[in-house]
Design a protein around this motif. Structure first.
Motif: not given
Length: 210
Positions: A141, A159, A206, A162, A165, A199, A202-203
């Protein structure tokens, strides 16, 4: 190279790469060093040696799993550092807890190898992996948000963050599952799927929030 083009002292990408690679190599080697060796009595016959090897199957599984996971983390870090052209103090600073956890991983691996179905052993290992991968996510990040990746696409780096994460959350989830079933460690083999699908989710989330 002119003096103005030189990186600030302590912020050389090359030195960070060398140090990180060395620490990963040592940690991955220590995984094998922690494996128990047969004593003289266990070498007296093929049957005795076979019994010893069978007893150590948990250690071998823990070793193989930890090695693959560490190799995966190192490979992702390698790809990131190939894109980084300049460092920042937060980027370097987050490598301290990240590499601390890399160096620590051989210990929970050895503990889990002694009793791979023990919930506390699984918690120690999964907690270490979760913290490590979450540190990796923060590092990505920072690289994406601070313009450290040069001409590379910051959105692509984000990405990848993500995915990290999602893997960190997957390991945290396995901590809770470990207290419900002794086979929670099987979840860790699905970490690549957590990175891909988690991932991607999350992408999208977000992206929708921007």
């Amino acid at each position: 190279m002119t003096g103005s083009a030189r990186p600030e002292p302590g912020l050389s990408p090359e030195r960070l790469v060398f140090f990180t690679d060395a620490l990963f190599a040592i940690a991955m080697t220590l995984l094998a060093v922690e494996l128990e060796r047969p004593d003289a009595e266990e070498l007296t016959s093929a049957r005795a040696l076979g019994h010893f090897l069978l007893e150590q199957r948990g250690s071998y599984l823990a070793f193989a799993l930890a090695f693959v996971l560490l190799w995966s983390v190192w490979r992702r870090h390698h790809k990131l550092m190939d894109q980084v052209v300049v460092l920042s103090k937060p980027f370097v600073g987050w490598h301290a807890p990240f590499l601390l956890l890399v160096a620590f991983l051989p210990f929970p691996t050895a503990v889990m190898g002694l009793s791979i179905t023990n919930p506390l052993a699984q918690t120690l290992f999964a907690g270490t992996m979760a913290a490590m991968v979450l540190c990796e996510a923060v590092i990505k990040e920072i690289a994406a948000g601070s313009g450290l990746v040069g001409d590379a696409d910051p959105a692509r780096t984000r990405r990848h963050a993500n995915g990290s994460w999602a893997v960190g959350a997957w390991f945290l989830l396995s901590v809770g599952v470990a207290w419900l079933t002794p086979y929670a460690f099987l979840m860790w083999f699905l970490a690549p799927l957590a990175a891909s699908y988690g991932g991607a989710l999350l992408t999208r989330l977000r992206g929708a929030g921007q």
